[in-house]
Motif scaffolding. Structure first.
Motif, PDB file in Angstrom:
ATOM      1  N   HIS A  73       0.855  -1.187   0.000  1.00 38.66           N
ATOM      2  CA  HIS A  73       0.000   0.000   0.000  1.00 38.66           C
ATOM      3  C   HIS A  73       0.900   1.250   0.000  1.00 38.66           C
ATOM      4  O   HIS A  73       1.664   1.448  -0.928  1.00 38.66           O
ATOM      5  CB  HIS A  73      -0.975  -0.030   1.170  1.00 38.66           C
ATOM      6  N   GLU A 140      -2.077   2.181  -6.301  1.00 40.64           N
ATOM      7  CA  GLU A 140      -2.496   2.898  -5.093  1.00 40.64           C
ATOM      8  C   GLU A 140      -1.360   2.935  -4.068  1.00 40.64           C
ATOM      9  O   GLU A 140      -0.425   2.159  -4.127  1.00 40.64           O
ATOM     10  CB  GLU A 140      -3.746   2.237  -4.492  1.00 40.64           C
ATOM     11  N   ASN A 161      -5.814   8.806  -5.343  1.00 41.31           N
ATOM     12  CA  ASN A 161      -6.970   9.196  -4.531  1.00 41.31           C
ATOM     13  C   ASN A 161      -7.449  10.606  -4.840  1.00 41.31           C
ATOM     14  O   ASN A 161      -8.571  10.965  -4.493  1.00 41.31           O
ATOM     15  CB  ASN A 161      -6.630   9.098  -3.038  1.00 41.31           C
ATOM     16  N   THR A 164     -10.277   9.704  -7.609  1.00 39.81           N
ATOM     17  CA  THR A 164     -11.331   8.709  -7.477  1.00 39.81           C
ATOM     18  C   THR A 164     -12.570   9.272  -6.788  1.00 39.81           C
ATOM     19  O   THR A 164     -12.523  10.278  -6.095  1.00 39.81           O
ATOM     20  CB  THR A 164     -10.828   7.492  -6.689  1.00 39.81           C
ATOM     21  N   ASP A 166     -15.456   9.453  -4.018  1.00 39.61           N
ATOM     22  CA  ASP A 166     -15.492   9.221  -2.572  1.00 39.61           C
ATOM     23  C   ASP A 166     -16.862   8.674  -2.195  1.00 39.61           C
ATOM     24  O   ASP A 166     -17.622   9.297  -1.455  1.00 39.61           O
ATOM     25  CB  ASP A 166     -15.186  10.513  -1.815  1.00 39.61           C
ATOM     26  N   GLY A 168     -19.119   4.738  -1.484  1.00 36.59           N
ATOM     27  CA  GLY A 168     -19.030   3.298  -1.286  1.00 36.59           C
ATOM     28  C   GLY A 168     -19.580   2.545  -2.480  1.00 36.59           C
ATOM     29  O   GLY A 168     -20.313   3.101  -3.307  1.00 36.59           O
ATOM     30  N   THR A 169     -19.240   1.268  -2.591  1.00 31.92           N
ATOM     31  CA  THR A 169     -19.726   0.468  -3.709  1.00 31.92           C
ATOM     32  C   THR A 169     -21.231   0.243  -3.642  1.00 31.92           C
ATOM     33  O   THR A 169     -21.887   0.094  -4.672  1.00 31.92           O
ATOM     34  CB  THR A 169     -19.019  -0.888  -3.743  1.00 31.92           C
ATOM     35  N   GLN A 174     -20.314  -0.803   1.233  1.00 31.36           N
ATOM     36  CA  GLN A 174     -19.497   0.360   1.589  1.00 31.36           C
ATOM     37  C   GLN A 174     -18.008   0.124   1.353  1.00 31.36           C
ATOM     38  O   GLN A 174     -17.160   0.639   2.068  1.00 31.36           O
ATOM     39  CB  GLN A 174     -19.750   0.767   3.049  1.00 31.36           C
ATOM     40  N   ALA A 175     -17.696  -0.672   0.345  1.00 32.38           N
ATOM     41  CA  ALA A 175     -16.300  -0.891  -0.014  1.00 32.38           C
ATOM     42  C   ALA A 175     -15.804   0.266  -0.888  1.00 32.38           C
ATOM     43  O   ALA A 175     -16.576   1.141  -1.273  1.00 32.38           O
ATOM     44  CB  ALA A 175     -16.151  -2.222  -0.750  1.00 32.38           C
ATOM     45  N   THR A 176     -14.523   0.263  -1.181  1.00 32.57           N
ATOM     46  CA  THR A 176     -13.979   1.337  -2.012  1.00 32.57           C
ATOM     47  C   THR A 176     -14.423   1.166  -3.464  1.00 32.57           C
ATOM     48  O   THR A 176     -14.526   0.056  -3.968  1.00 32.57           O
ATOM     49  CB  THR A 176     -12.445   1.339  -1.967  1.00 32.57           C
ATOM     50  N   SER A 177     -14.665   2.289  -4.114  1.00 31.34           N
ATOM     51  CA  SER A 177     -15.068   2.264  -5.524  1.00 31.34           C
ATOM     52  C   SER A 177     -13.969   2.872  -6.381  1.00 31.34           C
ATOM     53  O   SER A 177     -14.236   3.647  -7.299  1.00 31.34           O
ATOM     54  CB  SER A 177     -16.381   3.026  -5.712  1.00 31.34           C
ATOM     55  N   ALA A 178     -12.746   2.511  -6.062  1.00 29.48           N
ATOM     56  CA  ALA A 178     -11.587   3.157  -6.691  1.00 29.48           C
ATOM     57  C   ALA A 178     -11.547   2.985  -8.194  1.00 29.48           C
ATOM     58  O   ALA A 178     -11.075   3.871  -8.917  1.00 29.48           O
ATOM     59  CB  ALA A 178     -10.308   2.609  -6.078  1.00 29.48           C
TER      60      ALA A 178
END
Length: 214
Positions: A73, A140, A161, A164, A166, A168-169, A174-178
């Motif tokens: 990361h 990332e 970031n 992208t 801000d 949630g999926t 509520q996962a990241t939607s990067a």
């Protein structure tokens, strides 16, 4: 083989679902009533998508921000020795296809600006046949180093970031939607600002004046 016991005897080796079987439909999730997470798989148009999707008329490149292959990361991003093995002109690389690079007058090793309505960053162009047209990638974990405190300030090192969404999926996950992110890239012209992402934080007093180290 995965689920081999279940395949041999589904009653004795039931799964941890309400029915004990593989479920395509979930009554529990369906009862939540979430508009963006139904009780069964369903296609939902993304907020933005490349290749003719929403937003692609202005920002035609789909930005992937995958796990880095040379750090954990953001850990080790501060290592000058390690960054020297992959950085381009001292910046995080952005991987893109030869076709997209040629259309923008970009060559491998150029300094480029990656941008959309949410933000902008500087990166080093890594042109590669490994990427199809319409796709760009910035790993990332890159450290954020803006030119100033204002929203939308140019990030000097290459943190995806800044670009992208801000959100949630879904209301459930509520996962990241990067990877729901479209951008464009242009060759950077002029004097590039120095990278401000590294070197430690600057300490200021309550009035905003920099405190000198003692």
């Amino acid at each position: 083989m995965r689920h081999a016991d279940f395949r041999d005897d589904a009653e004795v080796h039931a799964l941890g679902t309400p029915s004990g079987f593989i479920e395509i439909f979930s009554r529990k999730i369906e009862r939540y009533g979430y508009a963006d997470c139904k009780g069964h798989p369903v296609w939902m148009e993304k907020a933005e998508r490349s290749h003719g999707g929403p937003g692609s008329d202005r920002f035609p490149l789909w930005l992937q921000s995958v796990h880095p292959d040379k750090r954990l990361h953001s850990q080790l991003c501060e290592s000058e020795e390690l960054r020297a093995t992959y950085a381009i002109q001292g910046r995080e690389p952005v991987f893109m296809s030869p076709q997209d690079a040629a259309a923008r007058g970009i060559s491998h090793g150029d300094l480029v600006r990656v941008f959309n309505d949410r933000g902008q960053l500087l990166a080093g162009a890594h042109v590669s046949d490994d990427f199809p047209p319409g796709v760009a990638r910035i790993q990332e974990g890159a450290w954020y180093g803006p030119t100033g405190p204002e929203i939308g300030a140019l990030d000097t090192y290459g943190d995806p970031n800044t670009l992208t969404l801000d959100i949630g999926t879904s209301s459930l996950a509520q996962a990241t939607s990067a990877n729901t992110c479209v951008v464009d890239i242009e060759k950077f012209v002029g004097k590039a600002p120095p990278v401000t992402a590294f070197g430690g934080p600057t300490e200021v007093d309550p009035d905003g004046r920099e405190v000198q180290a003692t």
